[in-house]
Design a protein around this motif. Structure first.
Motif, short mmCIF file in Angstrom:
data_model
loop_
_atom_site.label_atom_id
_atom_site.label_comp_id
_atom_site.label_asym_id
_atom_site.label_seq_id
_atom_site.Cartn_x
_atom_site.Cartn_y
_atom_site.Cartn_z
N LEU A 42 0.83 -1.20 0.00
CA LEU A 42 0.00 0.00 0.00
C LEU A 42 0.87 1.26 0.00
CD1 LEU A 42 -2.78 1.30 0.09
CD2 LEU A 42 -2.79 0.99 2.59
N ILE A 43 1.99 1.23 0.75
CA ILE A 43 2.90 2.38 0.79
C ILE A 43 3.43 2.68 -0.61
CG2 ILE A 43 5.17 3.16 1.63
CD1 ILE A 43 4.59 1.55 4.20
N GLU A 44 3.92 1.66 -1.30
CA GLU A 44 4.52 1.88 -2.62
C GLU A 44 3.47 2.26 -3.66
OE1 GLU A 44 7.65 2.17 -2.91
OE2 GLU A 44 7.89 1.59 -0.81
N THR A 45 2.29 1.65 -3.57
CA THR A 45 1.23 1.99 -4.53
C THR A 45 0.80 3.44 -4.36
OG1 THR A 45 0.44 -0.30 -4.50
CG2 THR A 45 -1.08 1.36 -5.36
N VAL A 54 -2.58 8.76 2.07
CA VAL A 54 -2.71 7.30 2.14
C VAL A 54 -1.35 6.68 2.46
CG1 VAL A 54 -3.26 5.20 0.86
CG2 VAL A 54 -4.67 7.26 0.57
N GLU A 55 -0.32 7.17 1.80
CA GLU A 55 1.04 6.63 2.03
C GLU A 55 1.45 6.82 3.49
OE1 GLU A 55 5.64 7.17 0.41
OE2 GLU A 55 4.02 8.47 -0.35
N LEU A 56 1.23 7.99 4.05
CA LEU A 56 1.62 8.26 5.44
C LEU A 56 0.80 7.42 6.41
CD1 LEU A 56 2.02 12.12 5.17
CD2 LEU A 56 3.86 10.47 5.55
N CYS A 76 10.85 3.00 7.80
CA CYS A 76 9.60 3.77 7.80
C CYS A 76 9.89 5.27 7.79
CB CYS A 76 8.76 3.41 9.03
SG CYS A 76 8.09 1.74 9.00
N LEU A 77 10.89 5.68 8.59
CA LEU A 77 11.24 7.10 8.66
C LEU A 77 11.74 7.61 7.30
CD1 LEU A 77 11.64 9.64 10.38
CD2 LEU A 77 13.93 8.79 10.96
N SER A 78 12.57 6.81 6.63
CA SER A 78 13.09 7.24 5.33
C SER A 78 11.97 7.38 4.30
CB SER A 78 14.14 6.24 4.83
OG SER A 78 13.55 4.98 4.57
N PRO A 84 6.31 15.00 0.42
CA PRO A 84 6.35 16.46 0.53
C PRO A 84 5.90 16.95 1.90
CG PRO A 84 5.39 15.81 -1.56
CD PRO A 84 5.54 14.56 -0.77
N GLN A 85 6.40 18.12 2.29
CA GLN A 85 6.11 18.68 3.61
C GLN A 85 4.61 18.90 3.82
OE1 GLN A 85 8.20 19.28 6.21
NE2 GLN A 85 6.29 19.69 7.29
N SER A 86 4.11 18.46 5.01
CA SER A 86 2.72 18.68 5.41
C SER A 86 2.63 18.38 6.89
CB SER A 86 1.76 17.77 4.63
OG SER A 86 1.98 16.41 4.97
N ASN A 87 1.51 18.77 7.52
CA ASN A 87 1.31 18.46 8.94
C ASN A 87 1.23 16.96 9.16
OD1 ASN A 87 1.27 21.17 9.75
ND2 ASN A 87 -0.93 21.36 9.34
N ASN A 88 0.58 16.26 8.23
CA ASN A 88 0.47 14.81 8.32
C ASN A 88 1.86 14.17 8.29
OD1 ASN A 88 -0.46 12.22 8.36
ND2 ASN A 88 -1.60 12.33 6.44
N ARG A 89 2.73 14.67 7.40
CA ARG A 89 4.11 14.16 7.32
C ARG A 89 4.86 14.42 8.62
NH1 ARG A 89 9.05 16.69 6.15
NH2 ARG A 89 10.58 15.41 5.01
#
Length: 672
Positions: A42-45, A54-56, A76-78, A84-89
């Motif tokens: 799911l992360i890669e998709t 969805v990725e985060l 996971c951290l990498s 891209p920068q966001s509050n979720n990130r």
């Protein structure tokens, strides 16, 4: 259901179509290893089609399944950092950082924890960084380190400060951290008997779960199930029943029962731990029903850290039921645990004070350092003026020194050339000396070999005629008649005795030569200690005077078997006994041994009632050719040989200076 979704996933035409299906599989796989593989896909998709939220979300879900693996958490951290920068990130990076810190603390030593804690508190008190997520990670890390040192007031103070920061998080960046925080906060408040605060913290967790559940339903995630989360929250609230009304107790217990009926994991906990039933019965004063459960689950309480809580329940129930035996037993155990708990709390309070003291001392040092730096700047400004004035003078001096050094270096070069020639000459002398020393060493080794060979040949050549002399003298004594027979027997015994002494002398010299050249090798084997001792007595008994008794005595009831070289052991004992026979004119000579299991040694002793040895000569007598009485027969080699043999056997021989009725020689032999 899972197979059907897998088929749909295989038929999905676009990555956008596969994401909802992957979420369904992920929700159905909660709690097993298949979820990890689906999370990675799911992360890669999501990354491939730039669905970053969805990725985060998938990264956070995956990190929750690998909490004990720092390498995977780092992965996971990498992956979060590439978004891209966001509050979720920012929240995801902070969430992973908290989990990594929690994992690393487990393997950190106490001294490293204390040092890190001081630095964290000092850094925190220096002020804000301007980034709320960095401040939360910093303060959360501080709380994690404090949790391993104390759960007292200092810890709760920082937890409450952390809450202020968490409440300021933006809505699109507060999905994971608040749940993690409120769960921990509720547990700490319950442990500190702050029931209302614990319930309030758990209700905050429930609000977050309600919000996430509604959000996921809007997204079409119909298989996302929060039953276990609700069950844990309701059970946690019910454990703080002292702050609940009767209606609230009934309501939460009913919700727990309903979840346990439809969810297998909750049902298993409900049946095995029985904690919800216990909390409910204690809250509704059903002590008769609670008592059997308390006794049944008390051992579980030891494993889960609820031992004191269960004992409190047991005391309360026993009082109500007038069960004085149980009350007494529970009270005694509770008092023991309470004493330990108070010690722990006192230690925690001490740690808190120590931490605060260390931090204040560190801040004072920093202040002092700042003042010193400012003072140094002022002093430096003054120094600049002096340096400017002095620079010209120094330059002139340097030119003068350089000129002087130039002429001096020329003189040194000439001297060095002369020294070099002298050293080369001395080196040639040293090389010639080294060659001469090698030749001398070879000659000495050759001489030593010739000496040993000569002693061996002489031993053989002397033994042969001596044996003949002894043999013929005995024949002459046996063939004599009349009055001559006694006289001839006496002469034969004198010849035999002196021949034996001469053979002993030759044997001693040969033994020393072999021992010092390393030619003698030990033949170690298991042997009977009593047999060796009796053989030694038999070998020497004919040499004692008529007024002297010689015998073997030991307090060891059974014959002891020792791993040693029996020939060399017997040789040491015979030398001791011969020595005693020479200097004992009346009385007794006793050979004995004892076993010291503490030091793992067997100690042989030969004790006589002879003339004794002065205490200041206790070591001298073991030197080669050393004789205290020059008129007594012997070469002074016997005791020296004893010491050489003892050291070969990893033991030692010495004189017991505490014995004053004669002489007592000891042979200390290791048991192994």
């Amino acid at each position: 259901m899972r197979d059907s979704i897998m088929q749909q996933l295989a038929q999905a035409r676009t990555p956008q179509d596969s994401i909802p299906l992957m979420y369904h599989l992920l929700d159905l796989s909660a709690g097993n290893t298949k979820g990890e593989e689906i999370s990675r896909k799911l992360i890669e998709t999501a990354h491939s089609i730039q669905e970053y939220d969805v990725e985060l979300d998938a990264i956070r879900l995956y990190s929750n399944t690998v909490l004990s693996n720092d390498s995977l958490l780092s992965l996971c951290l990498s992956k979060a950092l590439r978004v891209p920068q966001s509050n979720n990130r920012s929240e995801t990076i902070t969430f992973i950082g908290i989990n990594r810190t929690s994992l690393s603390i487990r393997t950190t030593s106490e001294s490293e924890k204390a040092k890190a804690l001081q630095e964290l508190i000092s850094t925190y008190k220096q002020g804000q960084t301007g980034n709320i997520y960095e401040e939360i990670l910093q303060l959360y890390t501080l709380c994690l380190y404090l949790a391993h040192s104390t759960t007292g007031d200092l810890y709760t103070q920082y937890l409450e400060k952390l809450k202020i920061l968490i409440d300021q998080l933006p809505q699109d960046g507060r999905k994971a951290i608040p749940t993690l925080y409120y769960t921990q906060l509720s547990i700490i408040y319950t442990r500190n008997n702050e029931y209302e605060k614990a319930i309030k913290a758990t209700k905050e967790t429930l609000k977050i779960i309600h919000r996430l559940e509604a959000e996921y339903k809007k997204q079409g995630r119909i298989y996302r199930n929060y039953d276990v989360s609700y069950y844990n929250c309701y059970r946690r609230i019910l454990s703080n029943y002292r702050a609940l009304s009767t209606e609230e107790v009934e309501d939460y217990y009913q919700k727990i029962q309903e979840i346990a009926k439809r969810n297998s994991s909750a049902k298993k906990d409900f049946a095995t731990s029985k904690r919800p039933q216990l909390y409910y019965m204690m809250a509704t004063h059903q002590y008769a029903k609670a008592m059997p459960i308390l006794k049944e689950t008390y051992e579980q309480g030891k494993k889960t850290g609820l031992q004191m809580q269960y004992l409190q329940y047991m005391i309360e129930a026993a009082k109500a039921l007038n069960n004085y035996n149980t009350l007494l037993q529970a009270t005694l155990e509770y008092n023991t645990l309470l004493e330990e708990y108070n010690k722990v709390k006192a230690a925690e309070k001490y740690k808190e004070l120590q931490i605060l003291y260390d931090v204040n001392e560190l801040r004072a040092q920093n202040s002092q350092l700042t003042m010193e730096q400012q003072q140094a700047k002022i002093e430096w400004s003054r120094t600049i003026l002096r340096i400017t004035f002095i620079a010209i003078t120094i330059l002139i001096c340097l030119l003068t020194v350089a000129l002087w050094l130039y002429y001096r270096s020329r003189r040194l070069a000439r001297r060095l050339q002369h020294s070099k020639q002298k050293l080369q000459s001395e080196q040639q002398v040293l090389l010639q000396t080294q060659k001469d020393l090698v030749i001398a060493r070879d000659q000495a080794e050759s001489a030593n070999r010739l000496k040993t060979l000569f002693i061996q040949n002489m031993s053989h050549e002397i033994r042969t005629p001596l044996n003949a002399i002894v043999g013929f003298s005995q024949v002459m004594a046996e063939n004599s008649k009349g009055d001559l027979k006694d006289e001839m027997s006496t002469y034969a015994e004198m010849i035999s005795s002196n021949s034996e002494l001469l053979l002993t002398l030759v044997g001693d010299v040969l033994d020393i030569a072999k021992m010092e050249s390393g030619e003698i090798t030990l033949k170690q084997q298991l042997c009977s200690v009593n047999t060796v001792c009796n053989m030694a007595i038999t070998s020497v008994k004919h040499r004692i005077r008529p007024e002297v008794k010689m015998y073997f005595k030991t307090d060891i009831k059974t014959d002891y078997t020792l791993f040693t070289d029996p020939t060399r052991l017997e040789q040491v004992l015979i030398n001791f006994l011969n020595n005693a026979a020479k200097f004992t004119h009346k009385g007794e000579i006793v050979l004995s041994y004892e076993i010291d299991n503490t030091s793992q040694k067997i100690i042989f002793s030969v004790t006589d009632t002879g003339i004794g040895v002065p205490a200041d000569k206790a070591e001298v007598i073991f030197d080669r050719f050393e004789k205290l009485d020059t008129f007594t027969q012997g070469t002074g080699l016997g005791l020296h040989i004893c010491r050489l043999i003892a050291r070969m056997l990893k033991g030692d021989v010495k004189l017991d200076t505490s014995y004053t009725q004669g002489a007592r020689f000891l042979f200390i032999h290791p048991l192994r």
